[in-house]
Design an enzyme around this catalytic site. Structure first.
Site, PDB file in Angstrom:
ATOM      1  N   GLU A 113      -6.752  -1.387   5.452  1.00 41.39           N
ATOM      2  CA  GLU A 113      -6.901  -1.568   4.009  1.00 41.39           C
ATOM      3  C   GLU A 113      -6.227  -2.859   3.571  1.00 41.39           C
ATOM      4  O   GLU A 113      -6.665  -3.507   2.631  1.00 41.39           O
ATOM      5  CB  GLU A 113      -6.271  -0.367   3.286  1.00 41.39           C
ATOM      6  CG  GLU A 113      -7.054   0.915   3.479  1.00 41.39           C
ATOM      7  CD  GLU A 113      -6.202   2.157   3.238  1.00 41.39           C
ATOM      8  OE1 GLU A 113      -5.314   2.430   4.062  1.00 41.39           O
ATOM      9  OE2 GLU A 113      -6.428   2.851   2.236  1.00 41.39           O
ATOM     10  N   ARG A 143      -2.481  -1.916  -3.632  1.00 41.07           N
ATOM     11  CA  ARG A 143      -3.443  -0.818  -3.618  1.00 41.07           C
ATOM     12  C   ARG A 143      -3.109   0.079  -4.805  1.00 41.07           C
ATOM     13  O   ARG A 143      -1.956   0.500  -4.975  1.00 41.07           O
ATOM     14  CB  ARG A 143      -3.292  -0.021  -2.324  1.00 41.07           C
ATOM     15  CG  ARG A 143      -4.124   1.239  -2.330  1.00 41.07           C
ATOM     16  CD  ARG A 143      -3.633   2.186  -1.258  1.00 41.07           C
ATOM     17  NE  ARG A 143      -4.416   3.400  -1.247  1.00 41.07           N
ATOM     18  CZ  ARG A 143      -3.952   4.570  -0.831  1.00 41.07           C
ATOM     19  NH1 ARG A 143      -2.707   4.695  -0.422  1.00 41.07           N
ATOM     20  NH2 ARG A 143      -4.740   5.620  -0.838  1.00 41.07           N
ATOM     21  N   HIS A 157      -9.489   6.523  -1.396  1.00 39.35           N
ATOM     22  CA  HIS A 157      -9.453   5.868  -0.077  1.00 39.35           C
ATOM     23  C   HIS A 157     -10.658   4.939   0.109  1.00 39.35           C
ATOM     24  O   HIS A 157     -11.085   4.677   1.235  1.00 39.35           O
ATOM     25  CB  HIS A 157      -9.486   6.899   1.086  1.00 39.35           C
ATOM     26  CG  HIS A 157      -8.349   7.862   1.096  1.00 39.35           C
ATOM     27  ND1 HIS A 157      -8.525   9.214   1.268  1.00 39.35           N
ATOM     28  CD2 HIS A 157      -7.017   7.665   0.966  1.00 39.35           C
ATOM     29  CE1 HIS A 157      -7.349   9.817   1.254  1.00 39.35           C
ATOM     30  NE2 HIS A 157      -6.422   8.900   1.065  1.00 39.35           N
ATOM     31  N   ASN A 199       0.855  -1.188   0.000  1.00 39.40           N
ATOM     32  CA  ASN A 199       0.000   0.000   0.000  1.00 39.40           C
ATOM     33  C   ASN A 199       0.893   1.241   0.000  1.00 39.40           C
ATOM     34  O   ASN A 199       1.318   1.710   1.052  1.00 39.40           O
ATOM     35  CB  ASN A 199      -0.903  -0.044   1.243  1.00 39.40           C
ATOM     36  CG  ASN A 199      -1.786   1.185   1.394  1.00 39.40           C
ATOM     37  OD1 ASN A 199      -1.728   2.116   0.597  1.00 39.40           O
ATOM     38  ND2 ASN A 199      -2.596   1.196   2.432  1.00 39.40           N
ATOM     39  N   ARG A 219      -1.312  19.021  -0.585  1.00 39.99           N
ATOM     40  CA  ARG A 219      -2.354  19.334  -1.575  1.00 39.99           C
ATOM     41  C   ARG A 219      -3.327  20.382  -1.052  1.00 39.99           C
ATOM     42  O   ARG A 219      -3.703  20.353   0.119  1.00 39.99           O
ATOM     43  CB  ARG A 219      -3.132  18.063  -1.933  1.00 39.99           C
ATOM     44  CG  ARG A 219      -2.376  17.152  -2.882  1.00 39.99           C
ATOM     45  CD  ARG A 219      -3.068  15.832  -3.045  1.00 39.99           C
ATOM     46  NE  ARG A 219      -2.381  14.799  -2.304  1.00 39.99           N
ATOM     47  CZ  ARG A 219      -2.900  13.605  -2.027  1.00 39.99           C
ATOM     48  NH1 ARG A 219      -4.110  13.288  -2.439  1.00 39.99           N
ATOM     49  NH2 ARG A 219      -2.210  12.709  -1.354  1.00 39.99           N
TER      50      ARG A 219
END
Ligand code: ADP
Length: 399
Positions: free
Chosen positions: A384, A91, A180, A7, A241
């Site tokens: 995840e 991922r 996500h 990931n 960001r």
């Protein structure tokens, strides 16, 4: 079967090796601060002490090299050779509209992931480095891509359409996708279990606050809106960001500083967010430390961050018209006691009340709201990797 899950985030990389028969984690690790000073790998084999190595890592390929060394290490490793790994689950951030579910990685899939790279410039290239590095070292091992965009495919068109000429959606599929998804889905399932409800009966706002960050409104267990958009740039203030801003800012800045589209893209993706406001770092620990030391811009970055989360949270509560719980997850959501406090502060009139003592916790699945809070507040460490491993094993088993 043993499944290796990779990931790759924008500044961190998580990995696990899972034994799928028992769904047990044989080892797991976290590589942090990739590409910035102080890169470090934390590797933990089940039942053993954590092994920490601080070593410069200029990119994700470097990071995966260190992960493979750790997996095959004679003391801390879990396999004697990488051939013992039955499948690798990667991922992958952006699947566009091509992939609404996980898929076996073929040349064609790699081409499609590459084609989505301009939509996720911080992520898809990092994901591809991970896939390529693994293919080089394990050429016979099947690999699966699990896309972050999949969970959000239930959004209604009214939530995913942008108010620009409709032909841009028709011609180029310009729309909100959201990211996500694996994490929002995992915490949705866990929240349902914690609340003692069927997942189809839960209404939630899930807050994935990591280096990249997004909120999702989940109604009856399905996503109805999320803060990231066509790319992972929209929405919240993040490590580097900008999230949402007046689109006219781009035109104004381009004219003022004679900036190209590529330069603007770099500024918004890599030089903005808390890094841009604070001038300190993209890592919240550094920014929190600076703010506590009296740095006004670091404090401003954190205040602006919390306000932006509130903005989406309020909007999603209105859309849901009834919410069981707010869920905090990912690096910052799981670990920053003060950020959770800032976000929940002043929301008592909405029935949201944090318990300061219960909130004094990190990285543990628990309820952190006061007993009389109408809407529960949950802390759920995301997993995840488990979701990715299950998808991967399922696809590989059907080959
Ligand atoms: P990503 O996968 O998007 O890179 P993560 O979910 O790993 O992100 O989260 C990384 C972020 O979490 C970093 O900005 C880091 O500073 C923040 N974080 C981790 N631990 C803490 C902590 N104890 N306090 C505050 N922030 C933290």
């Amino acid at each position: 079967m043993k499944v290796l899950v990779i990931n790759c985030g924008s500044s961190s990389l998580k990995y696990q090796v899972l034994e799928m028969e028992t769904e047990s984690v044989l080892c797991k690790g976290l590589v942090e601060r990739i590409g910035i000073e102080g890169s470090v790998i934390n590797h933990t084999k089940a039942g053993m002490d954590k092994f920490v190595l601080t070593v410069p890592m200029k990119d994700h390929k470097d990071a995966i090299g260190h992960v493979i060394d750790a997996l095959t290490d004679k003391d801390h490793g879990v396999v004697s050779s990488m051939d013992e790994i039955g499948a690798v689950g990667h991922r992958v951030v952006h699947g566009g509209e091509t992939y609404a579910s996980s898929v076996l990685i073929t040349d064609e899939v790699m081409k499609a992931i590459n084609e989505c790279a301009d939509l996720a410039p911080l992520h898809n290239p990092a994901n591809m480095l991970g896939i390529r590095a693994c293919q080089e070292l394990m050429p016979k091992t099947p690999m699966v891509a699990v896309f972050d965009t999949a969970f959000h495919q239930t959004m209604p068109a009214s939530a995913y359409i942008y108010a620009i000429p409709y032909e841009y959606y028709e011609n180029y599929k310009v729309r909100r996708y959201g990211f996500h998804g694996t994490s929002h889905k995992y915490v949705t399932e866990r929240a349902a279990a914690m609340l003692g409800k069927d997942v189809k009966d839960v209404n939630l706002v899930t807050c994935h606050l990591g280096n990249g960050a997004s909120l999702a409104a989940v109604k009856n267990g399905a996503c109805i809106d999320t803060s990231m958009g066509l790319t992972p740039l929209e929405g919240l203030i993040m490590g580097t960001r900008s999230g949402i801003l007046d689109p006219a800012v781009l035109v104004y800045l381009a004219n003022k500083e004679n900036l190209s589209i590529d330069q603007l893209n770099t500024i918004l993706n890599k030089k903005s967010g808390v890094q841009g406001i604070s001038g300190v770092s993209s890592d919240f620990r550094d920014v929190e430390e600076a703010a506590n030391g009296g740095n006004a811009r670091a404090r401003l970055a954190l205040d602006a961050y919390a306000e932006r989360v509130k903005f989406y949270l309020g909007g999603y509560l209105a859309k849901l018209n009834g919410c069981d719980a707010i869920v905090f997850t990912a690096g910052l959501g799981e670990n920053s006691i003060t950020m959770r406090e800032s976000i929940c502060k002043g929301l008592e009139s909405l029935g949201i009340k944090l318990d300061p003592a219960k909130n004094n916790v990190r990285g543990k699945e628990t309820v952190i709201s006061a007993d009389d809070s109408k809407i529960k507040i949950l802390l759920i460490p995301t997993n995840e990797e488990l979701m990715i491993a299950k998808d991967t094993a399922g696809i590989v088993a059907s080959l």
